[in-house]
Design an enzyme around this catalytic site. Structure first.
Site, mmCIF file in Angstrom:
data_model
loop_
_atom_site.group_PDB
_atom_site.id
_atom_site.type_symbol
_atom_site.label_atom_id
_atom_site.label_comp_id
_atom_site.label_asym_id
_atom_site.label_seq_id
_atom_site.Cartn_x
_atom_site.Cartn_y
_atom_site.Cartn_z
ATOM 1 N N HIS A 157 40.762 76.963 43.101
ATOM 2 C CA HIS A 157 40.121 76.341 44.271
ATOM 3 C C HIS A 157 38.676 76.794 44.461
ATOM 4 C CE1 HIS A 157 43.612 74.266 46.144
ATOM 5 N NE2 HIS A 157 44.278 75.096 45.361
ATOM 6 N N ASP A 365 30.320 77.049 46.589
ATOM 7 C CA ASP A 365 31.617 76.680 47.151
ATOM 8 C C ASP A 365 32.363 75.877 46.092
ATOM 9 O OD1 ASP A 365 33.543 76.484 49.161
ATOM 10 O OD2 ASP A 365 32.083 75.902 50.687
HETATM 11 P P1 ADQ Z 1 37.599 77.434 52.178
HETATM 12 O O1 ADQ Z 1 36.630 78.407 51.626
HETATM 13 O O2 ADQ Z 1 38.413 77.938 53.300
HETATM 14 O O3 ADQ Z 1 38.559 76.827 51.036
HETATM 15 P P2 ADQ Z 1 36.817 74.619 52.978
HETATM 16 O O4 ADQ Z 1 37.052 73.782 51.794
HETATM 17 O O5 ADQ Z 1 35.595 74.209 53.724
HETATM 18 O O6 ADQ Z 1 36.668 76.162 52.660
HETATM 19 O O7 ADQ Z 1 38.066 74.478 53.904
HETATM 20 C C1 ADQ Z 1 38.099 75.061 55.157
HETATM 21 C C2 ADQ Z 1 39.157 74.372 56.032
HETATM 22 O O8 ADQ Z 1 39.335 75.181 57.188
HETATM 23 C C3 ADQ Z 1 38.709 72.995 56.494
HETATM 24 O O9 ADQ Z 1 39.792 72.130 56.504
HETATM 25 C C4 ADQ Z 1 38.199 73.256 57.912
HETATM 26 O O10 ADQ Z 1 38.389 72.203 58.805
HETATM 27 C C5 ADQ Z 1 39.026 74.443 58.332
HETATM 28 N N1 ADQ Z 1 38.236 75.247 59.278
HETATM 29 C C6 ADQ Z 1 37.093 75.897 59.038
HETATM 30 N N2 ADQ Z 1 36.628 76.474 60.174
HETATM 31 C C7 ADQ Z 1 37.495 76.151 61.133
HETATM 32 C C8 ADQ Z 1 37.581 76.416 62.532
HETATM 33 N N3 ADQ Z 1 36.655 77.127 63.173
HETATM 34 N N4 ADQ Z 1 38.628 75.934 63.211
HETATM 35 C C9 ADQ Z 1 39.561 75.216 62.580
HETATM 36 N N5 ADQ Z 1 39.527 74.912 61.280
HETATM 37 C C10 ADQ Z 1 38.521 75.377 60.565
HETATM 38 C C11 ADQ Z 1 38.736 77.057 49.632
HETATM 39 C C12 ADQ Z 1 37.476 76.954 48.764
HETATM 40 C C13 ADQ Z 1 36.796 75.620 48.980
HETATM 41 C C14 ADQ Z 1 37.782 74.490 48.685
HETATM 42 C C15 ADQ Z 1 39.094 74.702 49.413
HETATM 43 C C16 ADQ Z 1 40.152 73.714 48.951
HETATM 44 O O11 ADQ Z 1 36.586 78.027 49.059
HETATM 45 O O12 ADQ Z 1 35.648 75.485 48.147
HETATM 46 O O13 ADQ Z 1 37.218 73.259 49.115
HETATM 47 O O14 ADQ Z 1 39.616 76.003 49.188
HETATM 48 O O15 ADQ Z 1 40.297 73.720 47.575
#
Ligand code: ADQ
Length: 466
Positions: A157, A365
């Site tokens: 991921h 990311d």
């Molecule tokens: P993350 O690094 O956690 O995931 P991301 O892909 O942006 O990053 O996903 C975060 C999730 O958490 C999103 O669904 C977002 O809505 C939720 N989130 C973030 N802040 C929040 C808040 N304050 N309240 C509620 N929800 C919140 C890892 C990898 C990424 C990859 C994903 C999936 O680092 O690059 O996209 O896995 O593979």
């Protein structure tokens, strides 16, 4: 349909109480797990004094989960240690933040072995096994050593680092070689796959076939690009629903006619939050005319608080936000609203929809789902503008966003100025193109791509005419 066993560090079963409030990954995996009568296996998040291998089975919204507790030393060395203090920074190109401790490697190996020992009895002969993420890279090999001959896939991921960075990991060879125990290895983007191939060629003398196969030491794996998506249709509906609308209205009222820029991220150094704040500060110092007319809402719930680097970045953001507000605030205007807590998905959808600009500027990311959620939540008649880092995996699919170099405060300031004044027609045009992609390349599409590679026989059958 073959039974699927999903393995990930943490298990995120669907919730029966709040079906609308779960991430796309949970929904997508749950669909296949439910249909195939599968199992989701991983760490419970809990501690036990001494590891027993006792499995706690539960059923939640039709999905069976199987979890184990870990010892405090496991959590320290495997999770906080090798996963989050060694691999996470290194794979996000932050080699100077990576800590190389033999104890971490031992803990990582120990937990992967414990996972394998516990999992083997659950695997039946025809099951498909799908392992997720950097916590569990060697798991496939541990399973093979225990006689598992099933099809096993691995999906990463996060980014795969360039070869020159990868070799700074003392046990890099062993770790990468263990990936050859899988049948399929998936990455979000071609960039990450290319870095993996570079390594396999240069360090392992592996043979790379034109069909995406890589052969080393008699083992052939298929390496695939599968960019993860969100459940875009569902998220767009959520953004149109009552809870999101309540939030949107509350935001609109509190904005008092000012344009809102929004950032939503886990508090993590990979997300480029300091650089984002400095870019916004640059905008405020260059553009007096925007004072009192805009504000940045940054939602950033703390994560991995037991790791020192995360404590440091939090302190630095506290100080930066204080500096920006101290310098630019007036009695009636706070330019930066910095919120350290999480929100329910439906509320978040309303926040995205209320924003004129979504500011997503990770330094690195794997994908970044916030960028896709921001797009899916917009009002088609009056969509906000996505400002997106070139270094997020999502940028490969989202070229109609305003793309920026997240290290450059000037580029961030320019992109914000452009986004805040973008004419409606251009906003709509960019948004439509982005929304098309987000809808088409959604989480079920991603899942289908990976499953087709993991189980090609079933995929062929599915497309054969009846
Ligand atoms: P993350 O690094 O956690 O995931 P991301 O892909 O942006 O990053 O996903 C975060 C999730 O958490 C999103 O669904 C977002 O809505 C939720 N989130 C973030 N802040 C929040 C808040 N304050 N309240 C509620 N929800 C919140 C890892 C990898 C990424 C990859 C994903 C999936 O680092 O690059 O996209 O896995 O593979």
């Amino acid at each position: 349909m073959k039974r699927l066993i999903v393995v990930s560090n943490r298990v995120q079963p669907p919730s029966e109480d709040e079906p609308g409030n779960q991430g796309g990954l949970t929904v997508a995996l749950s669909t296949v797990l439910r249909e195939s009568n599968g199992i989701w296996f991983g760490w419970s998040g809990g501690e036990t004094e001494s590891f027993t291998g006792h499995i706690n089975f539960q059923k939640s919204a039709g999905v069976t989960t199987a979890t184990v507790d870990l010892e405090p030393q496991d959590i320290q060395e495997y999770y906080d240690g090798f996963a989050n203090r060694t691999l996470w920074p290194l794979f996000h190109y932050r080699v100077s933040l990576a800590e190389f401790e033999r104890g971490f490697v031992d803990g990582y190996e120990r937990v992967n072995t414990r996972f394998a020992d516990t999992l083997v009895p659950l695997i039946a002969s025809d099951d498909l096994v799908w392992v997720h993420d950097y916590h569990l890279i060697p798991l496939g090999q541990r399973l093979r050593e225990r006689g598992v001959t099933n099809r096993i896939g691995f999906f990463l991921h996060i980014p795969w680092p360039p070869m020159r960075l990868m070799v700074s990991l003392p046990n890099h060879q062993e770790l990468v070689e263990s990936l050859f125990a899988y049948d399929v290895v998936g990455f979000h983007t071609q960039d990450w796959l290319d870095s993996f191939i570079d390594y396999a060629r240069a360090q392992m003398d592996a043979t790379v076939g034109e069909d995406g196969t890589i052969t080393w030491n008699g083992r052939t794996i298929r390496a695939v690009v599968c960019p993860i998506g969100i459940d875009a249709r569902e998220f767009a509906e959520t953004a149109n629903g009552p809870a999101a609308e309540t939030m949107r209205q509350a935001m609109e009222q509190s904005a008092g006619g000012r344009a809102m820029i929004v950032g939503v991220d886990r508090l993590d150094y990979s997300k480029g939050l300091q650089e984002r704040f400095i870019g916004y500060e640059r905008l405020l110092s260059q553009r007096q005319d925007l004072h009192e007319k805009v504000f940045l809402l940054q939602i950033a719930p703390p994560s991995r608080e037991s790791v020192q680097t995360y404590q440091e970045i939090r302190a630095s953001l506290d100080s930066l936000s204080g500096r920006i507000n101290g310098e630019f605030s007036s009695v009636e205007w706070v330019p930066l609203r910095y919120v350290n807590k999480g929100y329910a998905r439906d509320a978040l959808a309303g926040v995205y929809r209320a924003a004129k600009v979504g500011l997503v500027t990770p330094l690195r990311d794997g994908m970044n789902l916030v960028a896709k959620e921001f797009v899916a939540a917009q009002d088609p008649d009056d969509p906000g503008v996505l400002v997106l880092s070139n270094f997020a995996g999502a940028a490969a699919q989202m070229s109609q966003a305003v793309l920026v170099n997240p290290y450059s405060p000037d580029e961030i300031a320019d992109a914000l100025a452009l986004a805040l004044t973008m004419p409606l027609a251009e906003r709509q045009e960019r948004w439509r193109a982005l929304m098309d992609t987000v809808l088409k390349e959604d989480v079920m599409w991603w899942l289908g791509l990976f499953m087709a590679a993991l189980d090609p026989a079933e995929a062929d059958e599915a497309v054969e005419p009846a």
